[in-house]
Design a protein around this motif. Sequence first.
Motif, PDB file in Angstrom:
ATOM      1  N   THR A  42       0.825  -1.197   0.000  1.00 17.19           N
ATOM      2  CA  THR A  42       0.000   0.000   0.000  1.00 17.19           C
ATOM      3  C   THR A  42       0.865   1.255   0.000  1.00 17.19           C
ATOM      4  OG1 THR A  42      -1.593  -1.222   1.341  1.00 17.19           O
ATOM      5  CG2 THR A  42      -1.858   1.174   1.253  1.00 17.19           C
ATOM      6  N   LYS A  43       2.066   1.152   0.558  1.00 18.22           N
ATOM      7  CA  LYS A  43       2.902   2.317   0.817  1.00 18.22           C
ATOM      8  C   LYS A  43       3.786   2.644  -0.390  1.00 18.22           C
ATOM      9  CE  LYS A  43       1.348   2.068   5.146  1.00 18.22           C
ATOM     10  NZ  LYS A  43       0.665   0.773   5.200  1.00 18.22           N
ATOM     11  N   GLN A  44       5.077   2.801  -0.181  1.00 19.20           N
ATOM     12  CA  GLN A  44       5.949   3.306  -1.242  1.00 19.20           C
ATOM     13  C   GLN A  44       6.103   2.335  -2.404  1.00 19.20           C
ATOM     14  OE1 GLN A  44       9.971   4.351  -0.042  1.00 19.20           O
ATOM     15  NE2 GLN A  44      10.061   6.015  -1.526  1.00 19.20           N
ATOM     16  N   LEU A  45       5.914   1.065  -2.177  1.00 18.88           N
ATOM     17  CA  LEU A  45       6.079   0.105  -3.265  1.00 18.88           C
ATOM     18  C   LEU A  45       5.203   0.480  -4.455  1.00 18.88           C
ATOM     19  CD1 LEU A  45       7.514  -2.785  -3.776  1.00 18.88           C
ATOM     20  CD2 LEU A  45       5.169  -3.620  -3.607  1.00 18.88           C
ATOM     21  N   THR A  46       3.945   0.809  -4.202  1.00 18.03           N
ATOM     22  CA  THR A  46       3.052   1.203  -5.285  1.00 18.03           C
ATOM     23  C   THR A  46       2.915   2.719  -5.393  1.00 18.03           C
ATOM     24  OG1 THR A  46       1.134   0.900  -3.839  1.00 18.03           O
ATOM     25  CG2 THR A  46       1.773  -0.949  -5.230  1.00 18.03           C
ATOM     26  N   GLY A  47       2.981   3.437  -4.283  1.00 19.59           N
ATOM     27  CA  GLY A  47       3.285   4.840  -4.277  1.00 19.59           C
ATOM     28  C   GLY A  47       2.223   5.846  -4.647  1.00 19.59           C
ATOM     29  N   HIS A  48       1.010   5.435  -4.922  1.00 18.86           N
ATOM     30  CA  HIS A  48       0.009   6.411  -5.341  1.00 18.86           C
ATOM     31  C   HIS A  48      -1.167   6.509  -4.372  1.00 18.86           C
ATOM     32  CE1 HIS A  48       2.316   5.772  -9.014  1.00 18.86           C
ATOM     33  NE2 HIS A  48       1.906   6.966  -9.379  1.00 18.86           N
ATOM     34  N   GLY A  49      -1.133   5.757  -3.288  1.00 19.34           N
ATOM     35  CA  GLY A  49      -2.174   5.864  -2.279  1.00 19.34           C
ATOM     36  C   GLY A  49      -3.550   5.464  -2.762  1.00 19.34           C
ATOM     37  N   ASP A  50      -3.605   4.550  -3.746  1.00 18.86           N
ATOM     38  CA  ASP A  50      -4.912   4.201  -4.299  1.00 18.86           C
ATOM     39  C   ASP A  50      -5.241   2.713  -4.234  1.00 18.86           C
ATOM     40  OD1 ASP A  50      -3.053   3.398  -6.172  1.00 18.86           O
ATOM     41  OD2 ASP A  50      -3.806   4.664  -7.791  1.00 18.86           O
ATOM     42  N   ILE A  51      -4.387   1.909  -3.620  1.00 11.62           N
ATOM     43  CA  ILE A  51      -4.689   0.480  -3.481  1.00 11.62           C
ATOM     44  C   ILE A  51      -4.201  -0.017  -2.126  1.00 11.62           C
ATOM     45  CG2 ILE A  51      -4.609  -0.053  -5.943  1.00 11.62           C
ATOM     46  CD1 ILE A  51      -1.823  -1.159  -5.553  1.00 11.62           C
ATOM     47  N   LEU A  52      -4.822  -1.096  -1.650  1.00 15.26           N
ATOM     48  CA  LEU A  52      -4.334  -1.843  -0.495  1.00 15.26           C
ATOM     49  C   LEU A  52      -3.737  -3.142  -1.013  1.00 15.26           C
ATOM     50  CD1 LEU A  52      -7.235  -1.402   2.081  1.00 15.26           C
ATOM     51  CD2 LEU A  52      -5.038  -0.218   2.045  1.00 15.26           C
ATOM     52  N   LEU A  53      -2.562  -3.501  -0.501  1.00 19.79           N
ATOM     53  CA  LEU A  53      -1.879  -4.704  -0.977  1.00 19.79           C
ATOM     54  C   LEU A  53      -0.825  -5.121   0.041  1.00 19.79           C
ATOM     55  CD1 LEU A  53      -1.892  -6.283  -3.866  1.00 19.79           C
ATOM     56  CD2 LEU A  53       0.401  -5.321  -4.053  1.00 19.79           C
ATOM     57  N   GLY A  54      -0.535  -6.395   0.101  1.00 20.15           N
ATOM     58  CA  GLY A  54       0.563  -6.902   0.915  1.00 20.15           C
ATOM     59  C   GLY A  54       1.213  -8.066   0.218  1.00 20.15           C
ATOM     60  N   TYR A  55       2.399  -8.451   0.675  1.00 21.06           N
ATOM     61  CA  TYR A  55       3.059  -9.608   0.068  1.00 21.06           C
ATOM     62  C   TYR A  55       4.027 -10.257   1.047  1.00 21.06           C
ATOM     63  CZ  TYR A  55       7.326  -6.809  -0.777  1.00 21.06           C
ATOM     64  OH  TYR A  55       8.442  -6.042  -0.633  1.00 21.06           O
ATOM     65  N   VAL A  56       4.322 -11.511   0.764  1.00 24.88           N
ATOM     66  CA  VAL A  56       5.325 -12.288   1.493  1.00 24.88           C
ATOM     67  C   VAL A  56       6.244 -12.917   0.455  1.00 24.88           C
ATOM     68  CG1 VAL A  56       5.752 -14.209   3.072  1.00 24.88           C
ATOM     69  CG2 VAL A  56       3.669 -12.823   3.325  1.00 24.88           C
ATOM     70  N   THR A  57       7.549 -12.768   0.657  1.00 27.50           N
ATOM     71  CA  THR A  57       8.528 -13.410  -0.217  1.00 27.50           C
ATOM     72  C   THR A  57       9.428 -14.306   0.618  1.00 27.50           C
ATOM     73  OG1 THR A  57       8.552 -11.539  -1.754  1.00 27.50           O
ATOM     74  CG2 THR A  57      10.407 -13.038  -1.873  1.00 27.50           C
ATOM     75  N   GLY A  58       9.734 -15.486   0.101  1.00 32.83           N
ATOM     76  CA  GLY A  58      10.639 -16.405   0.780  1.00 32.83           C
ATOM     77  C   GLY A  58      11.293 -17.327  -0.214  1.00 32.83           C
ATOM     78  N   ARG A  59      12.282 -18.093   0.254  1.00 28.88           N
ATOM     79  CA  ARG A  59      13.018 -19.006  -0.617  1.00 28.88           C
ATOM     80  C   ARG A  59      12.775 -20.471  -0.293  1.00 28.88           C
ATOM     81  NH1 ARG A  59      18.752 -15.875  -0.258  1.00 28.88           N
ATOM     82  NH2 ARG A  59      18.257 -14.115  -1.606  1.00 28.88           N
ATOM     83  N   ASP A  60      12.212 -20.749   0.869  1.00 31.44           N
ATOM     84  CA  ASP A  60      11.974 -22.130   1.263  1.00 31.44           C
ATOM     85  C   ASP A  60      10.581 -22.551   0.808  1.00 31.44           C
ATOM     86  OD1 ASP A  60      10.922 -24.287   3.176  1.00 31.44           O
ATOM     87  OD2 ASP A  60      13.073 -24.280   3.616  1.00 31.44           O
ATOM     88  N   ALA A  61      10.517 -23.538  -0.069  1.00 29.47           N
ATOM     89  CA  ALA A  61       9.243 -23.930  -0.669  1.00 29.47           C
ATOM     90  C   ALA A  61       8.247 -24.444   0.367  1.00 29.47           C
ATOM     91  CB  ALA A  61       9.483 -24.997  -1.751  1.00 29.47           C
ATOM     92  N   GLU A  62       8.716 -25.190   1.354  1.00 30.24           N
ATOM     93  CA  GLU A  62       7.804 -25.727   2.356  1.00 30.24           C
ATOM     94  C   GLU A  62       7.220 -24.623   3.234  1.00 30.24           C
ATOM     95  OE1 GLU A  62       9.640 -28.850   4.524  1.00 30.24           O
ATOM     96  OE2 GLU A  62       9.858 -30.153   2.774  1.00 30.24           O
ATOM     97  N   LEU A  63       8.058 -23.667   3.630  1.00 34.04           N
ATOM     98  CA  LEU A  63       7.559 -22.540   4.411  1.00 34.04           C
ATOM     99  C   LEU A  63       6.542 -21.736   3.616  1.00 34.04           C
ATOM    100  CD1 LEU A  63      10.830 -21.222   6.116  1.00 34.04           C
ATOM    101  CD2 LEU A  63       9.017 -22.595   7.160  1.00 34.04           C
TER     102      LEU A  63
END
Length: 406
Positions: free
Chosen positions: A229-250
């Motif tokens: 929602t914040k600087q990643l998209t930067g226009h204050g017009d959407i809500l969004l979140g994400y998770v990134t990881g490298r372990d496939a099971e996790l």
Amino acid sequence: MPGAASPGDSTRAVRAGLPEPAQYEPTLPGPVFAAHFHLSGEPTGPYTYGRDSNPTWTHLERAIGELESPEYSRRHAAGTGSGTGTSTGGRQDAAAGSSAATVETLVFASGMAAISAVLFSQLRAGDAVVLPDDGYQALPLVREQLTAYGIEVRTAPTGGNAQLDVLDGARLLWIETPSNPGLDVCDVRRLAAAAHARGALVAVDNTLATPLGQRPLDLGADFSVASGTKQLTGHGDILLGYVTGRDAELMASVRRWRKIVGAIPGPMEAWLAHRSLATLPLRVERQNANALAVAEALRSRAEVTDLRYPGLPDDPSYKIAQQQMRRFGCVVSFELPSRARAERFLTALRLVDDATSFGGVRSTAERRGRWGGDAVAEGFIRFSAGAEDAEDLVADVLRALDESAA
């Protein structure tokens, strides 16, 4: 990705997650609005039902993965020929029972949905989790829910790596650096190494830094989590979140949690987010430069106390931030003598919106204490620098300080 072996941030951002060029097709396909897909026989393909997967998510998830861990994504692609290793590749690895590392990103309806997905997918009754006691305002609510589920919650400040002192026996360490709103910074490498030595997983909230400012996976974290929602998209017009990881099971367990609770983004939001990533380097450079300019201007004002910006050489967090951050963010925090003075200051601003959240192209500021939940003074200001001309922004801030003194 074509071109240099290790392209720069801007080159990567404008192409991240795009499909291979196809004649007469758009470079970034439009959002796919589908609750279900044509599906005959066994459901072995990537797209079956709209709560599980969507092609628009896939492009965005791949793009974020390339920004969060570009070098690993490049090596993985070179070694397997499977693109970045995100999205469907992660599902295949998980289905095969592999714990081999692969870059995978999962997008969510909001930053809190992403945070909750990691915490509640990894913790069980009887586990212990270490949270920052100076983190995002909603964390106390999360703490209440975790405690209700029989999970022990320990807290310690971000600054001074204080979470090290309460790690023994924990299942998960949650780091927020820089912290919101106080902007303390901790040593992610040191904390991650200590947590892993004790058998704990590590998640880092990377919202304030963005992947262009800090790469938690490269610093040793198991999860990089953020509000888009914040600087990643930067226009204050959407809500969004994400998770990134490298372990496939996790990551498979996080994916399962998303499926269970249905905390999925709409395709339009995902498409808008992907479109916005192309300008992230441009926005970050301008906003971070503006934040530093504002912070430097505030240093000379006697009424301003407890000024914090990790990019200031005399900031308590500067030394650690310089070692692990590539850019220092767009947020500045400081205190004015009273609630009334802070409110007069905010009213006097002309180029800065009095609004919550941060990271947008238009500068915002707020008296953070109005929400409750943050251990801040009544006159505490969280200031988010936008993409205006630095001279105009600084002039507006200084003028508002002068006018609010009356």
